[in-house]
Scaffold this active site. Structure first.
Site, PDB file in Angstrom:
ATOM      1  N   TYR A   1      52.430  67.805  10.116  1.00 18.82           N
ATOM      2  CA  TYR A   1      52.185  66.604  10.913  1.00 18.82           C
ATOM      3  C   TYR A   1      50.821  65.992  10.600  1.00 18.82           C
ATOM      4  CZ  TYR A   1      55.955  68.615  13.800  1.00 18.82           C
ATOM      5  OH  TYR A   1      57.130  69.176  14.252  1.00 18.82           O
TER       6      TYR A   1
ATOM      7  N   HIS B   1      58.543  76.423   9.136  1.00 20.54           N
ATOM      8  CA  HIS B   1      59.039  75.115   9.572  1.00 20.54           C
ATOM      9  C   HIS B   1      60.495  74.865   9.166  1.00 20.54           C
ATOM     10  CE1 HIS B   1      57.313  70.895  10.668  1.00 20.54           C
ATOM     11  NE2 HIS B   1      58.544  71.031  11.101  1.00 20.54           N
TER      12      HIS B   1
END
Length: 285
Positions: free
Chosen positions: A48, A105
């Protein structure tokens, strides 16, 4: 705030604050606002590109070490040694010595590195650098491989989950193996919150449609991480414990599921690097 016990006894607040696609220059302010409103669980990821903003907010509010923090390992950092180095870099950006929950992830199966990455996460946990370790976007075959080759299952599987796509097979497998399901994209898209069962329940309980969907997750035993940069919506997303859906309402919302309603990537084929160039190219930062 309701909490759920994870495999090593750590308790995770059932409602967290998601930071996906919050720009770097807005992250600190958004997280500070969330903490002021009562959020005690912040979800971020190396991909992010806003871990530093999360860390800055924790330091500015004096909440570092007092809030449950999750971050994640990027695809391009998978592998045993690479994962250890990536974790150190995440800790530096967050300004933390210990992370509450560290996730792989994506399985990124073509890289064939998630088992080695998983071993690295378990090493970090053994060293006390991470309290709980888990995965994100893992399907049943990925979870079964970890079980068969390593013998230790994740505490959490963070997956796309919303009324029209809540992945019943993965959800059921996790429940049967004491893996907590954490829902990202918990509200889905407009078709989820505008559906007839959701609207009917909202009217019956004097709640918003978004609150009904989040309450459906809560009563299903999932952790949720809704995201908003608007204070009133942040507050609304926390206000989920003053009403309870009936079993009929729960069943009607669950029945909305359809396998073709995925809105994020397919874990079986998602192979993006998740580095800054890739995330920018795909409009995620």
């Amino acid at each position: 705030m309701e909490q759920i016990a994870l495999s090593h006894g750590t308790r995770i607040p059932q409602v967290g604050f998601g930071t996906f696609q919050i720009p770097q220059d807005q992250t600190q302010q958004a997280v500070e606002q969330a903490l002021e409103l009562g959020y005690r669980h912040i979800d971020t990821a190396a991909a992010y590109m806003n871990e530093k903003g999360v860390g800055d907010a924790l330091r500015a509010t004096g909440m570092a070490g007092k809030v449950f923090v999750t971050t994640k390992l990027r695809n391009c950092d998978q592998g045993y040694d690479q994962a250890l180095r990536a974790f150190e870099a995440s800790c530096e950006r967050l300004g933390l010595d210990t992370v509450d929950l560290y996730l792989i992830h994506w399985p990124s199966p073509a890289r064939n590195a998630y088992v080695d990455s998983w071993r690295a996460l378990l090493h970090l946990q053994e060293e006390g650098a991470v309290l709980e370790v888990g995965v994100s976007n893992f399907l049943v075959p990925h979870l079964e491989r970890l079980e068969h080759e390593v013998g230790i299952l994740p505490a959490v599987d963070q997956i796309e989950s919303h009324p029209r796509f809540w992945q019943p097979e993965v959800d059921a497998w996790c429940r049967a193996h004491d893996v907590v399901v954490e829902a990202y994209q918990p509200l889905g898209h407009g078709h989820d919150i505008e559906s007839e069962p959701v609207r009917a329940a909202a009217k019956a309980h004097g709640a918003t449609c978004a609150q009904v969907v989040l309450r459906w997750h809560i009563q299903s035993g999932r952790v949720v991480i809704p995201k908003s940069v608007h204070a009133e919506r942040m507050r609304e997303n926390l206000d989920l414990f003053g009403f309870e859906l009936t079993q009929d309402e729960m069943d009607a919302i669950s029945a909305l599921h359809g396998d073709g309603n995925r809105v994020s990537g397919d874990p079986a084929t998602f192979e993006f690097d998740q580095d800054e160039k890739d995330m920018a190219a795909r409009g995620n930062i």
